[in-house]
Design a protein around this motif. Structure first.
Motif, short mmCIF file in Angstrom:
data_model
loop_
_atom_site.label_atom_id
_atom_site.label_comp_id
_atom_site.label_asym_id
_atom_site.label_seq_id
_atom_site.Cartn_x
_atom_site.Cartn_y
_atom_site.Cartn_z
N ASP A 238 0.83 -1.21 0.00
CA ASP A 238 0.00 0.00 0.00
C ASP A 238 0.86 1.26 0.00
O ASP A 238 0.90 2.02 0.97
CB ASP A 238 -0.98 -0.01 1.19
N LEU A 239 1.53 1.49 -1.12
CA LEU A 239 2.41 2.65 -1.25
C LEU A 239 1.62 3.95 -1.13
O LEU A 239 0.53 4.07 -1.71
CB LEU A 239 3.09 2.61 -2.64
N PRO A 240 2.15 4.94 -0.40
CA PRO A 240 1.48 6.26 -0.41
C PRO A 240 1.37 6.80 -1.85
O PRO A 240 2.35 6.78 -2.59
CB PRO A 240 2.41 7.13 0.45
N GLN A 241 0.20 7.26 -2.21
CA GLN A 241 -0.04 7.71 -3.59
C GLN A 241 0.97 8.79 -4.05
O GLN A 241 1.44 8.74 -5.19
CB GLN A 241 -1.49 8.21 -3.74
N PRO A 242 1.34 9.75 -3.18
CA PRO A 242 2.30 10.76 -3.66
C PRO A 242 3.62 10.14 -4.12
O PRO A 242 4.29 10.71 -5.00
CB PRO A 242 2.52 11.65 -2.43
N LEU A 243 4.00 9.00 -3.57
CA LEU A 243 5.24 8.36 -4.03
C LEU A 243 5.02 7.64 -5.36
O LEU A 243 5.96 7.47 -6.14
CB LEU A 243 5.78 7.39 -2.97
N GLN A 244 3.79 7.22 -5.61
CA GLN A 244 3.48 6.67 -6.94
C GLN A 244 3.51 7.78 -7.98
O GLN A 244 3.91 7.58 -9.12
CB GLN A 244 2.10 5.99 -6.93
N ASP A 245 3.09 8.96 -7.54
CA ASP A 245 3.04 10.09 -8.48
C ASP A 245 4.42 10.49 -8.97
O ASP A 245 4.53 11.22 -9.96
CB ASP A 245 2.31 11.29 -7.84
N ILE A 246 5.46 10.04 -8.29
CA ILE A 246 6.81 10.29 -8.84
C ILE A 246 7.40 9.01 -9.46
O ILE A 246 8.60 8.89 -9.64
CB ILE A 246 7.78 10.88 -7.78
N GLY A 247 6.52 8.05 -9.77
CA GLY A 247 6.99 6.86 -10.51
C GLY A 247 6.98 5.58 -9.71
O GLY A 247 7.30 4.52 -10.24
N GLY A 248 6.67 5.68 -8.42
CA GLY A 248 6.62 4.45 -7.61
C GLY A 248 7.96 3.73 -7.59
O GLY A 248 9.02 4.37 -7.63
N TRP A 249 7.90 2.42 -7.57
CA TRP A 249 9.12 1.61 -7.37
C TRP A 249 10.06 1.61 -8.57
O TRP A 249 11.15 1.05 -8.49
CB TRP A 249 8.76 0.19 -6.96
N THR A 250 9.65 2.23 -9.69
CA THR A 250 10.63 2.35 -10.78
C THR A 250 11.54 3.56 -10.57
O THR A 250 12.50 3.74 -11.30
CB THR A 250 9.94 2.47 -12.16
N ASN A 251 11.22 4.37 -9.58
CA ASN A 251 12.05 5.55 -9.30
C ASN A 251 13.05 5.22 -8.18
O ASN A 251 12.64 4.97 -7.04
CB ASN A 251 11.15 6.72 -8.87
N PRO A 252 14.35 5.25 -8.50
CA PRO A 252 15.36 4.90 -7.48
C PRO A 252 15.32 5.81 -6.25
O PRO A 252 15.84 5.43 -5.20
CB PRO A 252 16.69 5.05 -8.22
N LEU A 253 14.67 6.98 -6.37
CA LEU A 253 14.56 7.86 -5.19
C LEU A 253 13.82 7.17 -4.04
O LEU A 253 13.98 7.53 -2.87
CB LEU A 253 13.77 9.13 -5.54
N LEU A 254 13.00 6.17 -4.40
CA LEU A 254 12.22 5.51 -3.34
C LEU A 254 13.09 4.73 -2.36
O LEU A 254 12.65 4.42 -1.26
CB LEU A 254 11.11 4.62 -3.93
N VAL A 255 14.31 4.44 -2.76
CA VAL A 255 15.24 3.80 -1.81
C VAL A 255 15.37 4.70 -0.59
O VAL A 255 15.23 4.25 0.56
CB VAL A 255 16.63 3.57 -2.47
N ASP A 256 15.60 5.96 -0.83
CA ASP A 256 15.81 6.89 0.30
C ASP A 256 14.51 7.21 1.03
O ASP A 256 14.50 7.35 2.25
CB ASP A 256 16.45 8.19 -0.21
N TYR A 257 13.42 7.32 0.28
CA TYR A 257 12.17 7.62 0.98
C TYR A 257 11.71 6.44 1.84
O TYR A 257 11.18 6.62 2.93
CB TYR A 257 11.08 8.05 -0.02
N PHE A 258 11.95 5.23 1.35
CA PHE A 258 11.63 4.06 2.18
C PHE A 258 12.55 4.03 3.41
O PHE A 258 12.10 3.72 4.52
CB PHE A 258 11.76 2.77 1.38
N ALA A 259 13.80 4.36 3.20
CA ALA A 259 14.76 4.34 4.31
C ALA A 259 14.36 5.34 5.39
O ALA A 259 14.45 5.05 6.60
CB ALA A 259 16.17 4.64 3.78
N ASP A 260 13.88 6.51 4.98
CA ASP A 260 13.42 7.51 5.96
C ASP A 260 12.27 6.95 6.80
O ASP A 260 12.20 7.12 8.01
CB ASP A 260 12.87 8.77 5.25
#
Ligand code: NOJ
Length: 496
Positions: free
Chosen positions: A146-168
């Motif tokens: 259940d990913l937060p929608q705003p993180l999907q709006d930047i591409g979801g799990w295809t966006n490597p930035l999610l490594v850091d947002y998940f880590a936070d």
């Protein structure tokens, strides 16, 4: 009292009638028995008290036809309000542990760590306290799809930035709940959102990017897991003294015949399926399975790509990811047969074409209410042995295993399923030397089964989804599981 004796008598009779083959040895005294659920499948309260929107909220509200009967998780089992009843049910079972997941959007409504939703934090604090007060160990998953929608709006799990947002997010929840929670799972079954969400478009985000997007989804998730693990290791382990892992699922892939070709195809299939996620973390050499690296590189070249569609880990990343687990968490339900076949023609890229094998189920195997779930108890023993041998004899904790029907209170088929699977697990432990330390049944209660809505029931407790109270009713299987937990034994009397 008389009723109890009568019940026990019938119960023993039923078991001996249906399960003549069960092993009559005991599970070790310190073996952990528990049950699992996940936030979106049970909580409801989809926008309660400041919760943000997740991809599943967006999906069911904008494309309701994508779920059977247009069901959704807006209310689900209403565990957001009824969690104390859930704890009572866990107490009745005598569960040693309860595996549940955190809704990222309930804690961080935008997904980002700069805005924390205190009522969401309080909900999990209260649930965890209630479990601890009753001697039930929380096993907590950070991400169950259940990913937060705003993180999907930047591409979801295809966006490597999610490594850091998940880590936070991981750092925050370790700091909030880590004094009480000692067993963490970063991701649940990452293959399911990566395939169903980024390749087949049947769940959010609904992308059709097979052969590229699903590989990037997995790549980001594996790196995010490793980063969360290192954060725990460096910032929390010394004071909190817990353990961290990731839940990866697999079916057992049995060669369809004794031929070397079918055996090779079955091994290739499990590497493309389980190994895709597991190898980088659990294998002593790390990285993706060599067969994936080689085949995807070769096919990508023939397709005219400038480099492999399978993303590469750098040597530093391989070292960083390798070994990021304190125990191995495995979900498994069923078995497939695998046959060798000619490689698929070069054309549209896909994970299936990259693997190029035929996988199917034997029509004679017993069915459940789920088309993919045939009852094959011997498969779990083979899978456990394969995992044990391929990943250097890890401690294995089964984080999900279960059976679906369409709503029986007298659920003898569920009893048979758990009994027969547990019997094979015990054989893997006692006869094959596999180190299994826990078993988690899916699920505590009937819940939202994703694309199948409320039509498929996995619970030990029935939920009346037509009633505003979401009334829970115990099923026969709950008392069977309770007895196993009490006695550590699958039949009426076990050898000591
Ligand atoms: C695996 C998933 O983790 C869970 O969410 C799902 O409901 C069960 N399997 C049954 O399909």
């Amino acid at each position: 009292m008389r009723l109890t004796i009568l019940f026990n008598f019938c119960f023993v009779l039923l078991l001996s009638v249906n399960n003549g083959e069960l092993i009559n040895k005991k599970f070790p005294e310190d073996f952990f028995f528990g049950v699992a659920t996940a936030a979106y499948q049970i909580e409801g309260g989809w926008d309660a008290d400041g919760k943000g929107e997740s991809v599943w909220d967006r999906w069911v509200h904008t494309r309701p036809y994508m779920v059977l009967n247009q069901d959704n998780g807006d209310v689900a089992c209403d565990s957001y309000h009824k969690y104390l009843e859930d704890v009572e049910m866990l107490k009745h079972l005598g569960a040693n542990h309860y595996r549940f997941s955190l809704s990222w959007s309930r804690i961080l409504p935008t997904g980002y760590v700069n805005q924390v939703n205190q009522p969401g934090v309080d909900y999990y604090k209260n649930l965890i306290s209630a479990l601890k007060e009753n001697g039930i160990e929380p096993y907590v998953t950070l991400y169950h799809w259940d990913l937060p929608q705003p993180l999907q709006d930047i591409g979801g799990w295809t966006n490597p930035l999610l490594v850091d947002y998940f880590a936070d997010y991981a750092r925050l929840v370790f700091s909030l709940f880590g004094d009480e929670v000692k067993n963490w799972m970063t991701f649940n079954e990452p293959k399911q959102p990566c395939m169903n969400g980024y390749a087949y478009a049947i769940i959010p985000p609904g992308y059709v990017t097979n052969g590229i997007g699903n590989y990037w989804c997995a790549h980001t998730i594996i790196k995010a897991h490793a980063k969360a693990y290192h954060i725990y290791d460096e910032e929390f382990r010394a004071t909190q003294n817990g353990r961290v892992s990731i839940v990866i699922d697999s079916v057992w892939y049995e060669p369809a015949s004794d031929s070397d070709q079918d055996k090779e195809a079955a091994e290739r299939k499990i590497q493309f399926d389980y190994g895709w996620y597991a190898n980088a973390i659990y294998h002593p050499d790390g990285n993706y399975p060599q067969v994936m690296i080689d085949r995807i590189a070769e096919r990508s070249k023939k397709e005219g790509f400038s480099k492999s569609r399978l993303p590469e880990f750098t040597p530093e990343e391989i070292e960083y990811i390798k070994g990021t687990f304190d125990f191995l968490c495995l979900n498994t339900y069923t078995t497939n047969l695998v046959q060798w076949t000619e490689d698929a023609e070069i054309g549209f890229p896909s994970w299936e074409a990259d693997a190029s094998v035929v996988a199917y189920q034997d029509a004679s195997w017993n069915s459940s209410a789920s088309f993919w779930l045939k009852v094959v108890p011997w498969g779990i023993r083979k899978l456990l042995n394969w995992v044990d041998q391929n990943y250097d004899h890890p401690e294995i904790f089964i984080t999900e295993n279960g059976f679906s029907d369409t709503s029986e209170l007298d659920d003898q088929d569920r009893i048979n399923y758990h009994a027969e699977y547990l019997s094979n697990i015990l054989q893997a432990m006692l006869e094959d030397g596999v180190n299994v330390t826990g078993y988690t049944a899916w699920s505590l209660l009937d819940n939202f089964e994703w694309t199948m809505g409320y039509s498929q029931k996995f619970g030990f407790y029935q939920v009346d989804f037509d009633s505003p109270n979401r009334t829970r009713t115990i099923k026969k299987s709950a008392n069977y599981f309770k007895k196993i937990i009490e006695t550590k034994c699958l039949v009426d009397t076990c050898e000591d």
